[in-house]
Design a protein around this motif. Structure first.
Motif, mmCIF file in Angstrom:
data_model
loop_
_atom_site.group_PDB
_atom_site.id
_atom_site.type_symbol
_atom_site.label_atom_id
_atom_site.label_comp_id
_atom_site.label_asym_id
_atom_site.label_seq_id
_atom_site.Cartn_x
_atom_site.Cartn_y
_atom_site.Cartn_z
ATOM 1 N N ARG A 152 -15.195 -0.954 -65.257
ATOM 2 C CA ARG A 152 -15.820 0.001 -66.157
ATOM 3 C C ARG A 152 -16.099 1.293 -65.398
ATOM 4 O O ARG A 152 -16.245 1.286 -64.162
ATOM 5 C CB ARG A 152 -17.108 -0.556 -66.758
ATOM 6 C CG ARG A 152 -18.185 -0.894 -65.741
ATOM 7 C CD ARG A 152 -19.379 -1.604 -66.365
ATOM 8 N NE ARG A 152 -20.040 -0.803 -67.394
ATOM 9 C CZ ARG A 152 -20.031 -1.122 -68.700
ATOM 10 N NH1 ARG A 152 -19.415 -2.193 -69.126
ATOM 11 N NH2 ARG A 152 -20.671 -0.357 -69.578
ATOM 12 N N GLU A 154 -18.642 4.481 -64.859
ATOM 13 C CA GLU A 154 -20.040 4.861 -65.003
ATOM 14 C C GLU A 154 -20.236 6.233 -64.369
ATOM 15 O O GLU A 154 -19.501 6.633 -63.460
ATOM 16 C CB GLU A 154 -20.952 3.848 -64.308
ATOM 17 C CG GLU A 154 -20.934 2.455 -64.913
ATOM 18 C CD GLU A 154 -21.871 2.329 -66.124
ATOM 19 O OE1 GLU A 154 -22.577 3.318 -66.433
ATOM 20 O OE2 GLU A 154 -21.906 1.250 -66.733
ATOM 21 N N ALA A 160 -28.567 -0.609 -62.436
ATOM 22 C CA ALA A 160 -28.277 -0.725 -63.869
ATOM 23 C C ALA A 160 -26.777 -0.731 -64.158
ATOM 24 O O ALA A 160 -26.291 -1.592 -64.909
ATOM 25 C CB ALA A 160 -28.985 0.386 -64.642
ATOM 26 N N PRO A 161 -25.989 0.197 -63.592
ATOM 27 C CA PRO A 161 -24.544 0.148 -63.833
ATOM 28 C C PRO A 161 -23.907 -1.157 -63.347
ATOM 29 O O PRO A 161 -23.048 -1.732 -64.034
ATOM 30 C CB PRO A 161 -24.004 1.348 -63.047
ATOM 31 C CG PRO A 161 -25.150 2.304 -63.005
ATOM 32 C CD PRO A 161 -26.368 1.448 -62.884
ATOM 33 N N GLY A 163 -25.417 -3.992 -63.110
ATOM 34 C CA GLY A 163 -25.859 -5.013 -64.059
ATOM 35 C C GLY A 163 -25.002 -5.030 -65.311
ATOM 36 O O GLY A 163 -24.726 -6.096 -65.877
ATOM 37 N N ARG A 164 -24.543 -3.856 -65.759
ATOM 38 C CA ARG A 164 -23.678 -3.803 -66.933
ATOM 39 C C ARG A 164 -22.303 -4.415 -66.648
ATOM 40 O O ARG A 164 -21.697 -5.045 -67.526
ATOM 41 C CB ARG A 164 -23.551 -2.356 -67.415
ATOM 42 C CG ARG A 164 -24.823 -1.832 -68.070
ATOM 43 C CD ARG A 164 -24.600 -0.510 -68.775
ATOM 44 N NE ARG A 164 -24.502 0.621 -67.860
ATOM 45 C CZ ARG A 164 -25.540 1.336 -67.441
ATOM 46 N NH1 ARG A 164 -26.767 1.023 -67.829
ATOM 47 N NH2 ARG A 164 -25.365 2.364 -66.631
ATOM 48 N N ALA A 167 -22.850 -8.154 -66.728
ATOM 49 C CA ALA A 167 -22.996 -8.595 -68.123
ATOM 50 C C ALA A 167 -21.652 -8.614 -68.834
ATOM 51 O O ALA A 167 -21.365 -9.524 -69.628
ATOM 52 C CB ALA A 167 -23.977 -7.668 -68.844
ATOM 53 N N GLN A 168 -20.823 -7.624 -68.555
ATOM 54 C CA GLN A 168 -19.492 -7.550 -69.164
ATOM 55 C C GLN A 168 -18.662 -8.789 -68.817
ATOM 56 O O GLN A 168 -17.997 -9.372 -69.680
ATOM 57 C CB GLN A 168 -18.786 -6.287 -68.672
ATOM 58 C CG GLN A 168 -17.336 -6.140 -69.100
ATOM 59 C CD GLN A 168 -16.693 -4.907 -68.479
ATOM 60 O OE1 GLN A 168 -17.360 -3.947 -68.101
ATOM 61 N NE2 GLN A 168 -15.379 -4.922 -68.360
#
Length: 291
Positions: A152, A154, A160-161, A163-164, A167-168
């Protein structure tokens, strides 16, 4: 005389009082004559003498000794995972290994004039001047045994990035329902230390975060994927805007997934043991010589 020339070429110029970082062939030749090793000699002769022992004083190589006190233990865990082993036991079919990191500050460079495709007796032509259109941080996770990549873009790196990204990945099968998913990461601020381990395990009980030693990016397989990205997508860099850059990075992931195979990683814990022993011997020799 030849031996003296080779010995001189193997010295650092500063040790001889010269304001140089390294010798060129011409400078070796000049210093040989200035030091009266020989009265006169040609650069081609010096070249021939040095080539006998593959001495190239004009070249240099950077290196770094491991400074993590637990280097062997941490690196060993990573290398075992690449071999499909954790704490002495083979991984099960529902256990997976992901290598993750961030490729930062990827610029979108809009060339002043359009890039021209190759033609007969002419390579691709890329305008030297460009306009900076911003930059992405590209976060990626590579399943080392399945050659599957998740990524991804960012605006920046951080907890936080990252963590995303986690999660993805963890929202998809087979990782969502896996017994354990090992995430190999370096010591960057996005996923550093015990706090990152606790944070991920609280969010995903089946995640095991495994850190590489300090200064050991070469142990992280996703870096190989980043080098492929650099060659195949980002060189030459010609993107009109950030959206185009993001689209190219994500499209390459799909392209890669249909062609890639797991990297043939051959460096094992046994190889690491031999390498560290070699470095230890080198360190002892250096200390003895300095004394």
């Amino acid at each position: 005389m030849v031996t003296q020339v080779k010995a001189l070429a193997c010295e650092l110029p500063r040790e001889r009082g010269l304001p140089l970082a390294r010798f060129s062939l011409a400078e070796v030749t000049a210093e040989v004559c200035r030091s009266q090793v020989v009265d006169t000699v040609s650069p081609s002769t010096i070249w021939r003498w040095l080539a006998e022992d593959a001495i190239r004083p004009w070249r240099h190589q950077c290196w770094i000794f491991p400074r993590d006190p637990d280097f062997a233990a941490k690196a060993g865990l990573v290398l075992d995972l690449y071999q499909g082993v954790w704490e002495g036991r083979s991984l099960r079919a529902d256990e997976f290994v992901l290598s993750t990191d961030e490729k930062t500050s990827i610029q979108a460079r809009a060339r002043i004039h359009p890039t021209l495709p190759p033609a007969s007796e002419r390579p691709m032509r890329v305008e030297h001047e460009y306009r900076r259109q911003g930059a992405w941080a590209y976060l990626a996770a590579l399943d080392v045994h399945r050659a599957k990549v998740f990524g991804r873009c960012e605006a920046t790196t951080g907890i936080a990035p990252f963590g995303r990204l986690v999660a993805q990945v963890m929202a998809e099968p087979p990782y969502r329902d896996a017994r354990r998913v090992f995430w190999i990461a370096d010591n960057g601020s996005s996923h550093r230390g015990a706090a990152a381990i606790d944070r991920l395990q609280q969010a995903y009980p089946n995640v095991v975060l495994v850190h590489t030693p300090v200064h050991a990016s070469w142990l992280n397989q996703v870096e190989i994927y980043f080098s492929i990205i650099q060659r195949k997508v980002l060189t030459p860099n010609d993107f009109p805007n950030l959206d185009a850059l993001e689209a190219a990075l994500l499209a390459f992931q799909d392209h890669y997934a249909h062609r890639a195979k797991p990297f043939n990683w051959r460096f094992t814990r046994a190889d690491l043991t031999r390498l560290l022993a070699k470095l230890d011997r080198y360190t002892v020799a250096e200390l003895e010589e300095a004394a």
